[in-house]
Design an enzyme around this catalytic site. Structure first.
Site, PDB file in Angstrom:
ATOM      1  N   ARG A 157       0.822  -1.215   0.000  1.00 20.80           N
ATOM      2  CA  ARG A 157       0.000   0.000   0.000  1.00 20.80           C
ATOM      3  C   ARG A 157       0.855   1.263   0.000  1.00 20.80           C
ATOM      4  NH1 ARG A 157      -2.105  -3.433   3.924  1.00 20.80           N
ATOM      5  NH2 ARG A 157      -4.211  -4.248   3.565  1.00 20.80           N
ATOM      6  N   ILE A 158       1.879   1.294   0.846  1.00 21.26           N
ATOM      7  CA  ILE A 158       2.709   2.496   0.944  1.00 21.26           C
ATOM      8  C   ILE A 158       3.529   2.684  -0.328  1.00 21.26           C
ATOM      9  CG2 ILE A 158       4.584   3.600   2.215  1.00 21.26           C
ATOM     10  CD1 ILE A 158       3.559   2.109   4.725  1.00 21.26           C
ATOM     11  N   ALA A 239      11.447   1.635   5.557  1.00 20.67           N
ATOM     12  CA  ALA A 239      10.913   0.303   5.836  1.00 20.67           C
ATOM     13  C   ALA A 239      11.342  -0.145   7.230  1.00 20.67           C
ATOM     14  CB  ALA A 239      11.377  -0.677   4.758  1.00 20.67           C
ATOM     15  N   ARG A 240      12.439  -0.865   7.324  1.00 20.95           N
ATOM     16  CA  ARG A 240      13.023  -1.291   8.596  1.00 20.95           C
ATOM     17  C   ARG A 240      14.547  -1.230   8.463  1.00 20.95           C
ATOM     18  NH1 ARG A 240       8.807  -0.379  10.331  1.00 20.95           N
ATOM     19  NH2 ARG A 240       7.440  -1.626  11.702  1.00 20.95           N
ATOM     20  N   GLU A 269      17.754   0.315  16.322  1.00 24.25           N
ATOM     21  CA  GLU A 269      17.237   1.571  16.864  1.00 24.25           C
ATOM     22  C   GLU A 269      16.582   1.344  18.238  1.00 24.25           C
ATOM     23  OE1 GLU A 269      12.914   2.263  14.890  1.00 24.25           O
ATOM     24  OE2 GLU A 269      14.548   2.402  13.448  1.00 24.25           O
ATOM     25  N   HIS A 287      12.652   7.675  12.972  1.00 25.70           N
ATOM     26  CA  HIS A 287      11.484   6.798  12.780  1.00 25.70           C
ATOM     27  C   HIS A 287      10.175   7.574  12.953  1.00 25.70           C
ATOM     28  CE1 HIS A 287      10.295   2.273  12.989  1.00 25.70           C
ATOM     29  NE2 HIS A 287       9.376   2.981  12.338  1.00 25.70           N
ATOM     30  N   ILE A 288      10.005   8.594  12.125  1.00 25.06           N
ATOM     31  CA  ILE A 288       8.846   9.478  12.269  1.00 25.06           C
ATOM     32  C   ILE A 288       7.964   9.511  11.027  1.00 25.06           C
ATOM     33  CG2 ILE A 288       9.922  10.958  14.004  1.00 25.06           C
ATOM     34  CD1 ILE A 288      10.542  12.960  11.730  1.00 25.06           C
TER      35      ILE A 288
END
Length: 327
Positions: A157-158, A239-240, A269, A287-288
């Site tokens: 989706r993103i 992503a990660r 993180e 991570h915002i």
């Protein structure tokens, strides 16, 4: 009759906590408090549900120590903090928060792409340090965005939302690689063309990572992949962190084998690889990507609604292992 007891592992908005208190006995982490794994286990004693943020690891050891636990509701869309097979074996439902953060995260992904391509962080540091003395033709000249080739690795989706922004808003040629190719109507909607993984790295002017993290995806982007990229290309990761080999990335940035990178996520993180802090051509954010008040509220509310639905009605809105419900 005593009400079920649940835990909120990180502070949430007051209205979300109030909603949960209408149904449960709630213990909530104070603002700014992050419990250690052993503290989390201690707090979970006697609790049937917990609302997590993605930073709390739910594994076999925790489940064995918390036999009353029945549901873990992540307020993130990602759930790599879950050992889902162990949860299923223990009869513990896992839920996440998809959909509600898609557009906001795509907005930020594109903002990070723009900041990276146009050297926003690097030039701001230059200005704040008092180094701007005169204008010159090549002063922080960056990469073109409009009309360039946008590559997307991971087309959920993103990824599709980012593709639409690139194609429709900036006239970009969009290419993507995914575990499975999109249906033709979805490709047409975001004007994206499927290519092989190697071609994606070779052709993209700006490459955005939006794939989910799994053990198989660990260091998907390493030295070999970075070597395939254009020296003028940029890399953005929303992503990660574990998807990128950060040491390989630092080397590529230092040697200018790629132009720049933008990272919102990091391996390990909130600890950040100190080498990343030494290279100027990287934009770093904590991570915002989903951090707007409406979206973060929607994420927490969906997690709360999953807890309420499961513990009061035996159903869930966004289950990850629905076989637990049927069992």
């Amino acid at each position: 009759m005593a009400r079920p007891a649940i835990l909120i592992a990180r502070a949430v908005f007051p209205e979300v906590e109030h909603k949960l208190r209408q149904h449960f006995e709630v213990e909530a982490a104070p603002p700014g408090v992050v419990w250690s794994p052993s503290q989390l286990v201690e707090r979970l004693q006697g609790k049937v549900g917990v609302l997590t943020t993605g930073g709390e690891r739910i594994d076999a050891a925790l489940l064995a120590a918390c036999p009353q636990l029945k549901i873990v509701a992540n307020l993130a869309v990602g759930f790599n903090n879950f050992d889902l097979p162990a949860m299923t074996a223990a009869g513990v439902l896992g839920t996440n928060a998809p959909d509600v953060l898609t557009e906001t995260t795509a907005d930020f992904g594109f903002a990070l792409l723009m900041a990276t391509a146009r050297r926003v962080t690097e030039s701001e540091h230059f200005l704040r340090a008092g180094q701007w003395k005169e204008w010159s033709l090549d002063l922080f000249a960056g990469a073109e965005v409009h009309g360039s080739t946008l590559g997307i690795l991971g087309m959920g989706r993103i990824g599709q939302a980012i593709a639409r922004r690139g194609a429709l808003g900036f006239g970009m040629q969009v290419i993507y690689h995914n575990r499975s190719r999109l249906e033709p109507d979805k490709e047409a909607a975001c004007q994206a063309r499927y290519v092989g993984k190697d071609a994606l790295f070779e052709q993209a002017d700006h490459l955005v990572l939006v794939l989910p993290y799994t053990p198989a995806a660990h260091h998907t982007v390493g030295a070999a992949e970075l070597a395939r990229m254009k020296p003028t290309a940029t890399l953005v990761n929303i992503a990660r962190g574990g998807i990128v080999d950060e040491n390989a990335l630092v080397a590529a940035l230092r040697e200018r084998r790629i132009a720049a990178a933008g990272l919102d996520v990091f391996e390990g993180e909130p600890t950040v690889n100190p080498a990343l802090l030494t290279v100027p051509n990287v934009v770093l954010t904590p991570h915002i990507a989903s951090a707007t008040i409406p979206t973060r509220t929607a994420m927490a509310t969906l997690a709360a609604d999953n807890l309420i639905a499961f513990l009061t009605e035996g159903r869930a809105l966004t289950p990850l292992n629905p076989q637990v419900i049927s069992a």
